[in-house]
Design a protein around this motif. Structure first.
Motif, PDB file in Angstrom:
ATOM      1  N   GLU A  29      38.086  77.127  -3.398  1.00 37.52           N
ATOM      2  CA  GLU A  29      37.566  75.811  -3.039  1.00 37.52           C
ATOM      3  C   GLU A  29      36.535  75.859  -2.064  1.00 37.52           C
ATOM      4  O   GLU A  29      35.548  75.225  -2.075  1.00 37.52           O
ATOM      5  CB  GLU A  29      38.491  74.775  -2.663  1.00 37.52           C
ATOM      6  N   LYS A  30      36.714  76.731  -0.993  1.00 40.01           N
ATOM      7  CA  LYS A  30      35.906  76.579   0.248  1.00 40.01           C
ATOM      8  C   LYS A  30      34.772  77.469  -0.443  1.00 40.01           C
ATOM      9  O   LYS A  30      33.453  77.099  -0.017  1.00 40.01           O
ATOM     10  CB  LYS A  30      36.556  77.501   1.175  1.00 40.01           C
ATOM     11  N   ALA A  31      34.822  78.659  -1.083  1.00 38.97           N
ATOM     12  CA  ALA A  31      33.746  79.168  -1.712  1.00 38.97           C
ATOM     13  C   ALA A  31      32.716  78.424  -2.661  1.00 38.97           C
ATOM     14  O   ALA A  31      31.624  78.402  -2.584  1.00 38.97           O
ATOM     15  CB  ALA A  31      34.326  80.534  -2.737  1.00 38.97           C
ATOM     16  N   VAL A  32      33.437  77.447  -3.420  1.00 42.06           N
ATOM     17  CA  VAL A  32      32.710  76.444  -4.311  1.00 42.06           C
ATOM     18  C   VAL A  32      31.855  75.553  -3.251  1.00 42.06           C
ATOM     19  O   VAL A  32      30.613  75.396  -3.624  1.00 42.06           O
ATOM     20  CB  VAL A  32      33.443  75.801  -5.290  1.00 42.06           C
ATOM     21  N   ARG A  33      32.259  75.036  -2.449  1.00 39.43           N
ATOM     22  CA  ARG A  33      31.635  74.050  -1.470  1.00 39.43           C
ATOM     23  C   ARG A  33      30.545  74.718  -1.043  1.00 39.43           C
ATOM     24  O   ARG A  33      29.477  74.331  -0.607  1.00 39.43           O
ATOM     25  CB  ARG A  33      32.611  73.888  -0.338  1.00 39.43           C
ATOM     26  N   ALA A  34      30.812  76.042  -0.425  1.00 38.03           N
ATOM     27  CA  ALA A  34      29.690  76.943   0.277  1.00 38.03           C
ATOM     28  C   ALA A  34      28.756  77.302  -0.612  1.00 38.03           C
ATOM     29  O   ALA A  34      27.346  76.990  -0.111  1.00 38.03           O
ATOM     30  CB  ALA A  34      30.426  78.279   0.906  1.00 38.03           C
ATOM     31  N   ALA A  35      29.040  77.609  -1.835  1.00 37.37           N
ATOM     32  CA  ALA A  35      27.932  77.806  -2.694  1.00 37.37           C
ATOM     33  C   ALA A  35      27.097  76.454  -3.057  1.00 37.37           C
ATOM     34  O   ALA A  35      25.841  76.491  -3.176  1.00 37.37           O
ATOM     35  CB  ALA A  35      28.519  78.239  -4.167  1.00 37.37           C
ATOM     36  N   GLU A  36      27.971  75.387  -3.218  1.00 35.94           N
ATOM     37  CA  GLU A  36      27.006  74.056  -3.661  1.00 35.94           C
ATOM     38  C   GLU A  36      26.119  73.681  -2.301  1.00 35.94           C
ATOM     39  O   GLU A  36      25.264  73.328  -2.754  1.00 35.94           O
ATOM     40  CB  GLU A  36      28.013  73.188  -4.012  1.00 35.94           C
ATOM     41  N   ILE A  37      26.813  73.781  -1.337  1.00 33.96           N
ATOM     42  CA  ILE A  37      25.720  73.539  -0.059  1.00 33.96           C
ATOM     43  C   ILE A  37      24.574  74.568  -0.039  1.00 33.96           C
ATOM     44  O   ILE A  37      23.465  73.793   0.281  1.00 33.96           O
ATOM     45  CB  ILE A  37      26.635  73.796   1.316  1.00 33.96           C
ATOM     46  N   SER A 126      39.911  90.508 -10.257  1.00 36.95           N
ATOM     47  CA  SER A 126      39.542  91.677 -10.882  1.00 36.95           C
ATOM     48  C   SER A 126      40.548  92.863 -10.959  1.00 36.95           C
ATOM     49  O   SER A 126      40.390  93.846 -11.620  1.00 36.95           O
ATOM     50  CB  SER A 126      37.832  92.244 -10.471  1.00 36.95           C
ATOM     51  N   ALA A 127      40.878  92.775  -9.563  1.00 40.23           N
ATOM     52  CA  ALA A 127      41.853  94.018  -9.319  1.00 40.23           C
ATOM     53  C   ALA A 127      42.951  93.305  -8.325  1.00 40.23           C
ATOM     54  O   ALA A 127      42.587  92.382  -7.930  1.00 40.23           O
ATOM     55  CB  ALA A 127      41.152  95.212  -8.801  1.00 40.23           C
ATOM     56  N   LYS A 128      44.118  94.278  -7.879  1.00 42.39           N
ATOM     57  CA  LYS A 128      44.821  93.704  -6.869  1.00 42.39           C
ATOM     58  C   LYS A 128      43.999  93.429  -5.647  1.00 42.39           C
ATOM     59  O   LYS A 128      43.484  94.181  -5.137  1.00 42.39           O
ATOM     60  CB  LYS A 128      46.123  94.610  -6.743  1.00 42.39           C
ATOM     61  N   GLU A 129      44.152  92.022  -5.249  1.00 50.55           N
ATOM     62  CA  GLU A 129      43.449  91.598  -4.126  1.00 50.55           C
ATOM     63  C   GLU A 129      42.180  91.747  -4.030  1.00 50.55           C
ATOM     64  O   GLU A 129      41.514  91.567  -3.033  1.00 50.55           O
ATOM     65  CB  GLU A 129      44.098  92.432  -2.752  1.00 50.55           C
ATOM     66  N   LYS A 130      41.501  91.730  -5.370  1.00 47.73           N
ATOM     67  CA  LYS A 130      40.082  91.693  -5.254  1.00 47.73           C
ATOM     68  C   LYS A 130      39.716  90.619  -6.320  1.00 47.73           C
ATOM     69  O   LYS A 130      40.350  90.417  -7.436  1.00 47.73           O
ATOM     70  CB  LYS A 130      39.376  93.133  -5.886  1.00 47.73           C
ATOM     71  N   TYR A 131      38.371  90.007  -6.179  1.00 46.42           N
ATOM     72  CA  TYR A 131      37.828  88.862  -7.022  1.00 46.42           C
ATOM     73  C   TYR A 131      36.450  89.195  -7.455  1.00 46.42           C
ATOM     74  O   TYR A 131      35.666  89.626  -6.664  1.00 46.42           O
ATOM     75  CB  TYR A 131      38.057  87.867  -6.404  1.00 46.42           C
ATOM     76  N   GLU A 132      35.940  89.102  -8.580  1.00 45.42           N
ATOM     77  CA  GLU A 132      34.678  89.054  -8.942  1.00 45.42           C
ATOM     78  C   GLU A 132      33.881  87.679  -8.833  1.00 45.42           C
ATOM     79  O   GLU A 132      34.374  86.647  -9.373  1.00 45.42           O
ATOM     80  CB  GLU A 132      34.811  89.440 -10.547  1.00 45.42           C
ATOM     81  N   LEU A 133      33.179  87.787  -7.856  1.00 45.58           N
ATOM     82  CA  LEU A 133      32.425  86.264  -7.732  1.00 45.58           C
ATOM     83  C   LEU A 133      30.949  86.481  -8.258  1.00 45.58           C
ATOM     84  O   LEU A 133      30.108  87.406  -7.913  1.00 45.58           O
ATOM     85  CB  LEU A 133      32.301  86.448  -6.230  1.00 45.58           C
ATOM     86  N   ALA A 134      30.667  85.522  -8.937  1.00 47.55           N
ATOM     87  CA  ALA A 134      29.239  85.617  -9.490  1.00 47.55           C
ATOM     88  C   ALA A 134      28.519  84.051  -9.157  1.00 47.55           C
ATOM     89  O   ALA A 134      29.428  83.101  -9.202  1.00 47.55           O
ATOM     90  CB  ALA A 134      29.200  85.638 -11.088  1.00 47.55           C
ATOM     91  N   VAL A 135      27.436  84.113  -8.881  1.00 48.43           N
ATOM     92  CA  VAL A 135      26.781  82.596  -8.537  1.00 48.43           C
ATOM     93  C   VAL A 135      25.429  82.783  -9.373  1.00 48.43           C
ATOM     94  O   VAL A 135      24.939  83.926  -9.606  1.00 48.43           O
ATOM     95  CB  VAL A 135      26.483  82.304  -7.130  1.00 48.43           C
ATOM     96  N   GLY A 136      24.967  81.828  -9.792  1.00 48.48           N
ATOM     97  CA  GLY A 136      23.793  81.639 -10.497  1.00 48.48           C
ATOM     98  C   GLY A 136      22.868  80.452 -10.227  1.00 48.48           C
ATOM     99  O   GLY A 136      23.532  79.446 -10.159  1.00 48.48           O
ATOM    100  N   THR A 146      34.856  91.208  -4.377  1.00 46.25           N
ATOM    101  CA  THR A 146      35.027  90.905  -3.062  1.00 46.25           C
ATOM    102  C   THR A 146      36.477  90.632  -2.750  1.00 46.25           C
ATOM    103  O   THR A 146      37.388  90.672  -3.767  1.00 46.25           O
ATOM    104  CB  THR A 146      34.070  89.561  -2.479  1.00 46.25           C
ATOM    105  N   ASP A 147      36.830  90.534  -1.512  1.00 41.86           N
ATOM    106  CA  ASP A 147      38.309  90.086  -1.232  1.00 41.86           C
ATOM    107  C   ASP A 147      38.381  88.535  -0.952  1.00 41.86           C
ATOM    108  O   ASP A 147      37.291  87.801  -0.709  1.00 41.86           O
ATOM    109  CB  ASP A 147      38.643  90.751   0.428  1.00 41.86           C
ATOM    110  N   LYS A 148      39.544  88.233  -1.180  1.00 43.70           N
ATOM    111  CA  LYS A 148      39.880  86.576  -0.666  1.00 43.70           C
ATOM    112  C   LYS A 148      39.475  86.071   0.516  1.00 43.70           C
ATOM    113  O   LYS A 148      38.748  84.823   0.285  1.00 43.70           O
ATOM    114  CB  LYS A 148      41.410  86.392  -0.910  1.00 43.70           C
ATOM    115  N   ASP A 149      39.255  86.674   1.387  1.00 46.84           N
ATOM    116  CA  ASP A 149      38.924  86.265   2.691  1.00 46.84           C
ATOM    117  C   ASP A 149      37.393  86.072   2.906  1.00 46.84           C
ATOM    118  O   ASP A 149      36.939  85.376   3.889  1.00 46.84           O
ATOM    119  CB  ASP A 149      39.625  86.902   3.913  1.00 46.84           C
ATOM    120  N   ARG A 150      36.721  86.811   1.940  1.00 43.69           N
ATOM    121  CA  ARG A 150      35.435  86.839   2.206  1.00 43.69           C
ATOM    122  C   ARG A 150      34.553  85.915   1.126  1.00 43.69           C
ATOM    123  O   ARG A 150      33.405  85.812   0.919  1.00 43.69           O
ATOM    124  CB  ARG A 150      34.908  88.248   1.918  1.00 43.69           C
ATOM    125  N   LEU A 151      35.330  85.192   0.340  1.00 45.88           N
ATOM    126  CA  LEU A 151      34.794  84.526  -0.869  1.00 45.88           C
ATOM    127  C   LEU A 151      33.753  83.593  -0.400  1.00 45.88           C
ATOM    128  O   LEU A 151      32.726  83.234  -0.889  1.00 45.88           O
ATOM    129  CB  LEU A 151      35.991  83.658  -1.789  1.00 45.88           C
TER     130      LEU A 151
END
Length: 168
Positions: A29-37, A126-136, A146-151
């Motif tokens: 949720e924080k990542a979505v808000r940051a991307a939208e801002i 994407s893997a244990k404790e890793k996430y694929e993040l894409a913005v466009g 990336t890691d959860k804490d860096r999203l």
């Protein structure tokens, strides 16, 4: 006495499970808000050029490889793949619709738009404790692992990069 210990242990395990699940939900949720801002802010101007692509690169980012419509960007030990479809405009939803066909795989698939541009953010495990993040935005997409804490931070910086690429 034995029953209450078992009950306490089950409550403790259930609480840990709930906290673990809500942790990634809160971070996405924080990542979505940051991307939208960053999408709405849109104040970054290109400060680098690689091939035909002009792009803003935050401090510490550098172009590692360039191809016709792709750049591999590095920051420390993290790689980012920038894809540019020169046939799409800022208001295009083609990339988002392609991702949406696989919507069941994503933790988050969120879009936003204003009068002249269409943006999105997607997050999938994407893997244990890793996430694929894409913005466009339109025909430009940036992806990393990336890691959860860096999203949140990554989503913001990545949207700044994407929003800086001039599109027709």
């Amino acid at each position: 006495m034995v029953l209450s210990k078992k009950f306490f242990l089950m409550l403790l395990l259930l609480g840990g499970l709930i906290v673990g699940c809500s942790g990634i939900e809160r971070q996405t949720e924080k990542a979505v808000r940051a991307a939208e801002i960053a999408f709405r802010d849109d104040d970054k101007q290109p400060n680098a050029e690689a091939g035909l692509i002009q792009v803003y690169l935050p401090t510490g980012f550098k172009v590692e490889e360039e191809h016709d419509n792709n750049l591999i960007i590095k920051q420390a030990d993290k790689a980012y793949l920038l894809f540019v479809n020169p046939n799409e405009k800022e208001d295009s939803s083609v990339l988002f619709l392609a991702i949406k066909k696989q919507a069941g795989q994503y933790l988050i698939l969120h879009s936003f738009q204003n009068d002249d541009k269409f943006g999105f953010v997607s997050i999938k495990e994407s893997a244990k404790e890793k996430y694929e993040l894409a913005v466009g935005i339109g025909g430009v997409k940036l992806t990393t692992e990336t890691d959860k804490d860096r999203l949140k931070n990554d989503a913001k910086q990545m949207m700044e990069v994407v929003s800086s690429v001039p599109q027709k």
